[in-house]
Design an enzyme around this catalytic site. Structure first.
Site: not given
Length: 372
Positions: A104, A126, A152, A233, A257
């Site tokens: 992440s 992100y 994402t 995603k 999510h």
């Protein structure tokens, strides 16, 4: 620990209540969180008899890299919340299991530290308000040896996570977004560490850090910025799947999510066949959301998924026993998938993707066939 429920129970005993709520909870009334499981439970596999299969061979590849099973550890933030070794322990477990680890952007260890473990590592992004910083993170991921980028796209803002609001959840000073912080001292002073009654400090940090205006036009900037495979995603709509491929996506993850964003969204497994049909073999389609057993993985494969991302089960294993606990959770899923394939008459992943399924609606059973 004989199944993933046992892993969850062990994790719930090991963690403080507010941390358990942070990793286990969903948004709003948690209807989508529950629906992910209900939808998977409503899918029935149709085993094939007299195939001569004695074992299910789970080995395959994901984006060209060999894996022992079609599994990846989903990107999950702040893993040092649940164990001191955090992402490093879970990445080691993924390496040991021979599956992909997705780091992440909001990891509590840096991408360089995580990739240094030696697992097949993808890096999740992100869209930051500071575009230059997004570019820097892409460069860091490439230099660290990450094999793919996972963008994402379903967090224009964080969903209302009521458990965190009721707990006034904030990160402890020892846990930071290591890829975004220049030092531990800076991290302790960030919004994510400032508890306020009735509010989630993590939500406040997300609001000030992420750019909610991410649009299709921005994908071209990322696509032009890197030669790494780009995975999108958070796709649920078949038209969005087609558009993602047209925009240069090398793979798609069908995902709501984990029930943590739009409460009331369609279960991921229910959205999967439509996206698979729309993409029409132009790129791999993965999914996440509610996977709790090897049989669940087989259901996703039968409905057209190339593989699945596993979130909470891996994190529960980390909380329950560090690297050993995470390894146990991944080993359970691998063992259960191998057994489910053998019992269904599927000797390999090609056969698994051709297995018929049916869906139940109350006492009624409908013929879904396969996604292709």
């Amino acid at each position: 620990m004989f199944d993933i429920d046992d892993v969850a129970h062990a994790a719930s005993r090991a963690l403080p209540g507010h941390v358990w709520d942070f990793i286990d909870g969903g948004s709003g009334g948690e209807s989508t969180l529950a629906a992910n499981r209900t939808a998977l439970s409503g899918i029935c596999l149709v085993p094939r008899a007299l195939t001569g299969v004695t074992r299910g061979d789970c080995a395959g590849e994901m984006l060209g890299s060999p894996v022992s099973a079609p599994l990846a550890v989903a990107p999950m933030a702040y893993q040092r919340l649940v164990h001191p070794d955090g992402e490093l322990a879970l990445a080691r477990a993924a390496r040991s299991a021979g599956v992909v680890y997705v780091a992440s952007m909001l990891s509590s260890h840096t991408v360089e530290e995580i990739a240094g473990v030696g697992a097949e590592t993808w890096f999740q992004l992100y869209w930051l308000r500071d575009r230059a910083r997004t570019g820097e993170l892409i460069e860091r991921a490439e230099a660290a040896g990450c094999r793919a980028l996972v963008l994402t796209v379903d967090v224009p803002r964080m969903g209302r996570r009521l458990r965190d609001m009721r707990n006034a959840f904030a990160l402890p000073g020892t846990v930071t977004a290591a890829n975004l912080e220049t030092s531990a001292a800076d991290g302790r002073g960030s919004t994510a560490h400032a508890a306020r009654p009735g509010a989630s400090a993590v939500t406040a940090h997300t609001a000030e850090t992420l750019d909610p205006t991410l649009s299709w036009a921005d994908l071209a900037w990322i696509r032009a910025r890197t030669g790494l495979p780009l995975i999108i995603k958070g796709i649920m709509d078949p038209g969005d799947g087609t558009r993602a491929v047209d925009a240069g996506a090398d793979a798609i993850v069908v995902s709501n999510h984990g029930g943590r964003q739009l409460d009331g969204a369609l279960p991921s497994i229910s959205a999967l066949p439509g996206v698979v049909r729309a993409v029409d073999d132009r790129c791999p389609v993965l999914m996440d959301g509610g996977i709790r057993s090897g049989a669940d993985v087989l259901k996703a494969l039968a409905l057209g998924a190339t593989g699945v991302l596993v979130g909470r089960p891996a994190l529960w294993g980390l909380a329950a026993g560090g690297q050993d606990g995470a390894s146990a959770a991944l080993r359970l899923l691998h063992t259960e998938l191998e057994e489910a394939m053998a019992l269904a008459g599927c000797g390999d992943l090609t056969a698994a993707r051709q297995l018929p399924v049916r869906t139940t609606a109350g006492a009624r059973v409908t013929d879904e066939g396969t996604a292709r």
